[in-house]
Design a protein around this motif. Structure first.
Motif, PDB file in Angstrom:
ATOM      1  N   ALA A   1      -6.067   2.730  -7.902  1.00 12.32           N
ATOM      2  CA  ALA A   1      -6.693   1.747  -7.017  1.00 12.32           C
ATOM      3  C   ALA A   1      -6.851   0.408  -7.740  1.00 12.32           C
ATOM      4  CB  ALA A   1      -8.057   2.256  -6.549  1.00 12.32           C
ATOM      5  N   LYS A   2      -7.245   0.470  -9.007  1.00 10.99           N
ATOM      6  CA  LYS A   2      -7.411  -0.753  -9.788  1.00 10.99           C
ATOM      7  C   LYS A   2      -6.066  -1.444 -10.010  1.00 10.99           C
ATOM      8  CE  LYS A   2     -10.538  -0.673 -12.891  1.00 10.99           C
ATOM      9  NZ  LYS A   2     -11.337  -0.410 -14.112  1.00 10.99           N
TER      10      LYS A   2
ATOM     11  N   ILE B   1      -6.979  -2.386  -4.831  1.00 12.25           N
ATOM     12  CA  ILE B   1      -7.735  -1.899  -3.673  1.00 12.25           C
ATOM     13  C   ILE B   1      -8.899  -1.044  -4.169  1.00 12.25           C
ATOM     14  CG2 ILE B   1      -5.788  -1.941  -2.076  1.00 12.25           C
ATOM     15  CD1 ILE B   1      -5.350   1.006  -2.607  1.00 12.25           C
ATOM     16  N   SER B   2      -9.771  -0.625  -3.268  1.00 11.73           N
ATOM     17  CA  SER B   2     -10.908   0.196  -3.662  1.00 11.73           C
ATOM     18  C   SER B   2     -10.487   1.659  -3.810  1.00 11.73           C
ATOM     19  CB  SER B   2     -12.029   0.091  -2.623  1.00 11.73           C
ATOM     20  OG  SER B   2     -11.632   0.722  -1.412  1.00 11.73           O
ATOM     21  N   THR B   3     -11.263   2.409  -4.550  1.00  4.38           N
ATOM     22  CA  THR B   3     -10.981   3.827  -4.721  1.00  4.38           C
ATOM     23  C   THR B   3     -11.064   4.560  -3.384  1.00  4.38           C
ATOM     24  OG1 THR B   3     -11.889   3.772  -6.963  1.00  4.38           O
ATOM     25  CG2 THR B   3     -11.657   5.939  -5.940  1.00  4.38           C
ATOM     26  N   THR B   4     -12.034   4.180  -2.569  1.00  2.00           N
ATOM     27  CA  THR B   4     -12.176   4.802  -1.246  1.00  2.00           C
ATOM     28  C   THR B   4     -10.921   4.598  -0.414  1.00  2.00           C
ATOM     29  OG1 THR B   4     -14.582   4.484  -1.254  1.00  2.00           O
ATOM     30  CG2 THR B   4     -13.528   4.843   0.887  1.00  2.00           C
ATOM     31  N   GLU B   5     -10.400   3.376  -0.435  1.00  3.19           N
ATOM     32  CA  GLU B   5      -9.180   3.103   0.326  1.00  3.19           C
ATOM     33  C   GLU B   5      -8.006   3.886  -0.246  1.00  3.19           C
ATOM     34  OE1 GLU B   5      -6.460  -0.628   2.003  1.00  3.19           O
ATOM     35  OE2 GLU B   5      -8.024  -1.011   0.506  1.00  3.19           O
ATOM     36  N   MET B   6      -7.926   3.965  -1.560  1.00  8.54           N
ATOM     37  CA  MET B   6      -6.850   4.715  -2.201  1.00  8.54           C
ATOM     38  C   MET B   6      -6.873   6.172  -1.766  1.00  8.54           C
ATOM     39  SD  MET B   6      -4.367   4.112  -4.578  1.00  8.54           S
ATOM     40  CE  MET B   6      -3.313   4.898  -3.342  1.00  8.54           C
ATOM     41  N   ASN B   7      -8.074   6.720  -1.660  1.00  6.79           N
ATOM     42  CA  ASN B   7      -8.214   8.116  -1.224  1.00  6.79           C
ATOM     43  C   ASN B   7      -7.711   8.300   0.203  1.00  6.79           C
ATOM     44  OD1 ASN B   7      -9.408   8.692  -3.692  1.00  6.79           O
ATOM     45  ND2 ASN B   7     -11.501   8.550  -2.909  1.00  6.79           N
TER      46      ASN B   7
ATOM     47  N   ASN C   1      -7.144   8.602  -9.017  1.00  7.24           N
ATOM     48  CA  ASN C   1      -7.055   7.650  -7.910  1.00  7.24           C
ATOM     49  C   ASN C   1      -7.754   6.338  -8.214  1.00  7.24           C
ATOM     50  OD1 ASN C   1      -5.995   9.989  -6.774  1.00  7.24           O
ATOM     51  ND2 ASN C   1      -6.881   9.591  -4.757  1.00  7.24           N
ATOM     52  N   ALA C   2      -8.855   6.399  -8.952  1.00  6.84           N
ATOM     53  CA  ALA C   2      -9.601   5.179  -9.276  1.00  6.84           C
ATOM     54  C   ALA C   2      -8.742   4.227 -10.106  1.00  6.84           C
ATOM     55  CB  ALA C   2     -10.888   5.533 -10.019  1.00  6.84           C
TER      56      ALA C   2
ATOM     57  N   ARG D   1       0.827  -1.207   0.000  1.00 11.22           N
ATOM     58  CA  ARG D   1       0.000   0.000   0.000  1.00 11.22           C
ATOM     59  C   ARG D   1       0.863   1.260   0.000  1.00 11.22           C
ATOM     60  NH1 ARG D   1      -3.058  -3.827   2.561  1.00 11.22           N
ATOM     61  NH2 ARG D   1      -5.323  -3.828   2.112  1.00 11.22           N
TER      62      ARG D   1
END
Length: 205
Positions: free
Chosen positions: A120-121, A125-131, A116-117, A96
């Protein structure tokens, strides 16, 4: 640096950088029972099944960021580790931290970059987590994102020198090892200090 545009050079650099981070992570894994470590948003519940080397090569393949971003990401990881001693790089957070550091470096260095999306891909991981990772990483750095040419050259020269040693091991030498070389082998990182009055690089002690 023009040589970074050479795919073979970058492939070797990615391989060595991942090996360096792997060594740091394994060392900190062993020390986790002796030193207090905080659990952060970067910390996974289990070790990822993909190796650090494969993960970093995946980022390099799909992120399409400039080669310099990986040197800058290395600088950021070192700064983060020094500013956050209770959050050492280990097998549970290395992946991460890698995807986040490269994304932040791309946003700071490149005129065009993916959102970020997309990262994340790439990172799985998810976009929310990436943020969340991005925000925590920026605060962890104290928003210290600028990397001057001297600092960049210092980090890149170290990686380049170590890569050459890996590809072409030097003959045994009877000359005493310098304190700089000794420190590098122990800490595998630099201490990057920049101020308005002067700029210097020194090894972590």
């Amino acid at each position: 640096m023009a040589e970074l545009d050479n795919p073979n050079v970058m492939s070797n650099l990615i391989t060595f950088l991942s090996s360096l981070i792997q060594k740091v992570a394994e060392s900190n894994d062993l020390n986790c029972g002796f030193q207090a470590q905080k659990i952060s948003v970067f910390h996974g519940l289990t070790r990822p099944t993909i190796s650090i080397q494969s993960y970093l090569h995946r980022i390099y393949k799909y992120a399409n960021c400039s080669p310099s971003c990986f040197i800058v990401a290395y600088v950021y990881l070192d700064r983060f580790a020094q500013r956050q001693p209770s959050l050492p790089i280990n097998s549970f957070n290395a992946h991460r931290l890698l995807i986040t550091s490269v994304m932040v470096a791309a946003k700071f260095m490149d005129d065009m970059y993916y959102n970020n999306a997309f990262y994340a891909k790439v990172g799985g991981i998810s976009t929310t987590e990436m943020n969340f990772l991005e925000v925590d990483f920026l605060f962890g750095l104290g928003f210290h994102l600028n990397v001057n040419p001297k600092t960049f050259h210092t980090y890149y020269s170290y990686l380049q020198r170590q890569m050459m040693m890996m590809l072409q091991p030097p003959p045994p030498s009877t000359a005493p090892e310098s304190s700089i070389e000794s420190t590098l082998k122990v800490h595998l990182c630099f201490s990057d200090e920049e101020s308005t009055s002067h700029q210097k690089e020194q090894l972590a002690v």
